[in-house]
Design a protein around this motif. Structure first.
Motif, PDB file in Angstrom:
ATOM      1  N   PRO A 189       1.599  12.554   3.005  1.00 12.81           N
ATOM      2  CA  PRO A 189       2.344  11.287   3.619  1.00 12.81           C
ATOM      3  C   PRO A 189       3.797  11.160   3.045  1.00 12.81           C
ATOM      4  CG  PRO A 189       0.340  10.560   3.042  1.00 12.81           C
ATOM      5  CD  PRO A 189       0.564  11.940   2.242  1.00 12.81           C
ATOM      6  N   VAL A 210       7.356   3.475   5.620  1.00 11.96           N
ATOM      7  CA  VAL A 210       5.776   3.403   5.713  1.00 11.96           C
ATOM      8  C   VAL A 210       5.136   4.600   4.916  1.00 11.96           C
ATOM      9  CG1 VAL A 210       3.547   3.160   7.194  1.00 11.96           C
ATOM     10  CG2 VAL A 210       5.815   1.782   7.666  1.00 11.96           C
ATOM     11  N   LEU A 211       5.615   5.687   5.385  1.00  7.62           N
ATOM     12  CA  LEU A 211       5.115   7.131   4.899  1.00  7.62           C
ATOM     13  C   LEU A 211       5.267   7.280   3.429  1.00  7.62           C
ATOM     14  CD1 LEU A 211       5.896   9.266   7.737  1.00  7.62           C
ATOM     15  CD2 LEU A 211       3.842   8.729   7.187  1.00  7.62           C
ATOM     16  N   THR A 247       6.027   4.678   1.182  1.00 10.44           N
ATOM     17  CA  THR A 247       5.422   3.839   0.249  1.00 10.44           C
ATOM     18  C   THR A 247       3.675   4.003   0.283  1.00 10.44           C
ATOM     19  OG1 THR A 247       5.387   2.361   1.993  1.00 10.44           O
ATOM     20  CG2 THR A 247       7.042   2.009   0.554  1.00 10.44           C
ATOM     21  N   ALA A 248       3.268   4.349   1.361  1.00  8.56           N
ATOM     22  CA  ALA A 248       1.725   4.723   1.483  1.00  8.56           C
ATOM     23  C   ALA A 248       1.393   5.810   0.500  1.00  8.56           C
ATOM     24  CB  ALA A 248       1.501   4.850   2.808  1.00  8.56           C
ATOM     25  N   GLY A 249       2.335   6.892   0.559  1.00  2.22           N
ATOM     26  CA  GLY A 249       2.144   8.224  -0.164  1.00  2.22           C
ATOM     27  C   GLY A 249       2.122   7.910  -1.894  1.00  2.22           C
ATOM     28  N   GLN A 309       7.929   5.894 -10.332  1.00  2.00           N
ATOM     29  CA  GLN A 309       7.517   6.538  -9.402  1.00  2.00           C
ATOM     30  C   GLN A 309       8.105   7.929  -9.292  1.00  2.00           C
ATOM     31  OE1 GLN A 309       7.852   4.866  -5.350  1.00  2.00           O
ATOM     32  NE2 GLN A 309      10.013   4.594  -6.024  1.00  2.00           N
ATOM     33  N   SER A 353       2.652  13.539  -2.157  1.00  3.01           N
ATOM     34  CA  SER A 353       1.596  13.627  -1.414  1.00  3.01           C
ATOM     35  C   SER A 353       1.955  14.203  -0.097  1.00  3.01           C
ATOM     36  CB  SER A 353       0.934  12.106  -1.236  1.00  3.01           C
ATOM     37  OG  SER A 353       1.747  11.144  -0.728  1.00  3.01           O
TER      38      SER A 353
END
Length: 273
Positions: free
Chosen positions: A101, A268-269, A271-273, A224, A99
């Motif tokens: 992010p 953060v980016l 794991t958020a994506g 993932q 993604s």
């Protein structure tokens, strides 16, 4: 769960690399690498059995680079190289489509890895930047990065039905790849080529931690995208810096602080994506 497993892999790898690097300055690097792979083999056999060639190549050149160069050069070069190859292969060959992010997280992670570990080897007893062997150590780090990248790619192809056997097979192949080089490895400054008996358990323990790291990574890659799992697992250079600051009371340099902030942002980016 996938991001947590990948981050666990990074933590275990970071600790194993610090211990392996320190041991490689007190004993022959090939002996340390071999004992580590055998330790990992024992651990994975007890748990359950083909990234072994990549593992052996990566660890052999990583420890050789650490034995004659600075951690501040060897660690970031090998980490960035080991990250770039599987990410590119994941996108080009495996069809990964991170993604927006996640892509931003990849872009942040690469310079953050470099910054966080650039000064990790300063003050390490004669292995200062630009000293003897630094150029050769950089080449070792680049080769190690290729081996690490091959290892990541190969493990990601193992199906869930294979269990932990790919890691076990990798330990066997890695040990066999290193074994012939034991007699040709140069002696350390203390005259050591092999591994003193008192250091064998510690070297084996580093291999055990690295094997656990690979198990965590392999499980993460099943849950993932390979590109995301590889980047998260490759954040391990942050661990030596954090251990140095919190346990050894080392002073945190501004470049390292910026790198750690980048690592946090990348996590953060990704794991958020």
């Amino acid at each position: 769960m996938g991001p947590l497993l990948a981050l666990a892999s990074a933590v275990l790898y970071g600790i194993a690399d610090v211990a392996g690097g320190l041991l490689s300055r007190r004993a022959g690097f090939a002996a340390v690498a071999l004992a580590g792979q055998l330790g990992g083999l024992v651990l994975t056999l007890a748990a359950a059995a083909l990234s072994g060639v990549g593992t052996g190549l990566g660890m052999l050149y990583l420890y050789r680079g650490l034995s004659r160069g600075t951690m501040s050069v060897v660690v970031p070069v090998s980490a960035v190289n080991g990250l770039a190859l599987p990410v590119l292969a994941g996108v080009v060959l495996l069809g990964d489509r991170p993604s927006a992010p996640a892509w931003l997280g990849v872009a942040v992670a690469v310079p953050a890895l470099w910054l966080v570990s650039r000064d990790a080897g300063n003050g390490d007893g004669g292995h200062g930047e630009g000293g003897p062997g630094s150029g050769a150590a950089t080449i070792d780090a680049m080769i190690a990065g290729v081996g690490i990248g091959v290892q990541y790619l190969a493990l990601a192809q193992a199906g869930p039905e294979s269990g932990l056997w790919p890691v076990v097979a990798g330990r066997c192949a890695a040990a066999l790849a290193i074994l012939p080089l034991l007699r040709t490895s140069p002696r350390t400054s203390d005259g050591a080529r092999g591994l003193p008996a008192r250091l064998v358990p510690w070297a084996a323990l580093t291999g055990g931690l690295a094997a656990l790291a690979l198990v965590c990574y392999m499980l993460a890659a099943r849950l993932q995208l390979v590109a995301v799992a590889v980047v998260l697992s490759s954040l391990y250079p942050a661990i030596p810096v954090l251990l140095g600051v919190t346990v050894l009371r080392e002073r945190l340099r501004r470049a390292q602080a910026a790198g750690l902030a980048g690592v946090a942002a990348a996590i953060v980016l990704l794991t958020a994506g």
